[in-house]
Scaffold this active site. Structure first.
Site, PDB file in Angstrom:
ATOM      1  N   ASP A  26       0.867  -1.158   0.000  1.00 46.92           N
ATOM      2  CA  ASP A  26       0.000   0.000   0.000  1.00 46.92           C
ATOM      3  C   ASP A  26       0.921   1.229   0.000  1.00 46.92           C
ATOM      4  O   ASP A  26       2.145   1.102   0.143  1.00 46.92           O
ATOM      5  CB  ASP A  26      -0.881  -0.036   1.250  1.00 46.92           C
ATOM      6  CG  ASP A  26      -1.797   1.165   1.386  1.00 46.92           C
ATOM      7  OD1 ASP A  26      -2.273   1.674   0.352  1.00 46.92           O
ATOM      8  OD2 ASP A  26      -2.021   1.595   2.522  1.00 46.92           O
ATOM      9  N   ASP A  28      -0.103   5.106   1.319  1.00 49.03           N
ATOM     10  CA  ASP A  28      -0.297   5.952   2.496  1.00 49.03           C
ATOM     11  C   ASP A  28      -0.329   5.115   3.771  1.00 49.03           C
ATOM     12  O   ASP A  28      -1.108   4.166   3.885  1.00 49.03           O
ATOM     13  CB  ASP A  28      -1.603   6.735   2.372  1.00 49.03           C
ATOM     14  CG  ASP A  28      -1.543   7.763   1.255  1.00 49.03           C
ATOM     15  OD1 ASP A  28      -1.112   8.897   1.509  1.00 49.03           O
ATOM     16  OD2 ASP A  28      -1.922   7.409   0.116  1.00 49.03           O
ATOM     17  N   ASP A 195      -1.686  -1.079   5.877  1.00 47.85           N
ATOM     18  CA  ASP A 195      -1.813  -0.478   7.211  1.00 47.85           C
ATOM     19  C   ASP A 195      -3.232  -0.289   7.735  1.00 47.85           C
ATOM     20  O   ASP A 195      -3.398   0.072   8.901  1.00 47.85           O
ATOM     21  CB  ASP A 195      -1.122   0.886   7.219  1.00 47.85           C
ATOM     22  CG  ASP A 195      -1.927   1.941   6.467  1.00 47.85           C
ATOM     23  OD1 ASP A 195      -2.208   1.734   5.270  1.00 47.85           O
ATOM     24  OD2 ASP A 195      -2.284   2.956   7.073  1.00 47.85           O
TER      25      ASP A 195
END
Length: 260
Positions: A26, A28, A195
């Site tokens: 991922d 961000d 995250d």
């Protein structure tokens, strides 16, 4: 959920690194730290250098919630093999039908959330992210956002960090995108690092013997089986991947394959 960089877990990481593996991230909160203004999110210079080196040793991809054009600009100096945007909906789910559905969501969202100061609606063509980081009354804003999102026809609602994501039901998600890229690149196994809740689709994309799922920050109900303490630890993770597959070994392997 063991920490991925402990001696015991490193054996698992080494096993995956030595296989025909796809490495996926991922953006961000994973490759780049979460910042108060999403437009300002950037990888640290060291993270970018390490990621470039990893992409020279492994097939490496990024699957982000951002628009594909946006994320592509942010990682243009990294030799990635593929970039997917909009939580996996771009490029394969970038249909006129999905764009039309998302476009129809914007007016009711604006109307229902107009009273909540600090709430920002981000139209990403194939999905919507409603940010509440700067809302003055966050709990009230979250309830209003979730209620408004669930009323939208054909919507799937997913949590994020200081945001709520809304995607068309039936659109490709991160798990579908991850498995499709793995198949296209003819890889046998996957390492995926993410995250937040939007990464859970990727964490469950394959069985644990084929997918090493790593979450930034431990979460009891996550499908990820390993974790990193914080986004700052991603540099140590990238460095470990490099140590497990030195470039000179890859070159020797490539030379042997070419001579056959």
């Amino acid at each position: 959920m063991p920490h991925i960089l402990t001696p015991r877990s490193l054996a698992t990481l080494a096993r995956f690194a030595s296989s025909n593996v796809l490495v996926a991230f991922d953006y961000d909160g994973t490759l780049a730290a979460i910042v108060s203004r999403p437009t300002r999110a950037r990888m640290r210079a060291r993270t970018e250098r390490l990621l470039r080196a990893v992409a020279e040793r492994y097939p490496c991809v990024v699957i982000s919630g951002r628009m594909r054009a946006d994320i592509a600009r942010r990682i243009e100096r990294v030799p990635l093999w593929h970039v997917a945007g909009n939580h996996g909906a771009e490029p394969w789910g970038a249909s006129k039908a999905h764009a039309s559905r998302v476009r129809g969501w914007i007016p009711p969202l604006k109307r229902r959330l107009a009273a909540h100061e600090g709430v920002v609606i981000e139209d990403k063509t194939y999905s919507v992210t409603v940010h509440y980081r700067h809302a003055r009354r966050k709990r009230l804003a979250i309830r209003a956002i979730v209620d408004a999102a669930r009323r939208l026809r054909g919507s799937r609602v997913m949590g994020g960090i200081q945001a709520v994501n809304v995607v068309p039901r039936g659109a490709p998600h991160k798990g579908i995108a991850l498995e499709r890229v793995r198949s296209l690149l003819a890889c046998d196994t996957i390492i995926y690092v993410g995250d937040d809740d939007t990464d859970e689709d990727a964490f469950r994309a394959a069985t644990p013997d084929r997918l090493l799922a790593v979450r930034i920050g431990a979460k009891r109900r996550s499908r990820a089986r390993h974790w990193l303490k914080s986004q700052a630890e991603v540099d140590a993770f990238l460095q470990t991947l490099l140590s497990l597959r030195p470039l000179r070994q890859r070159r020797r392997a490539t030379a042997r394959a070419s001579s056959k």
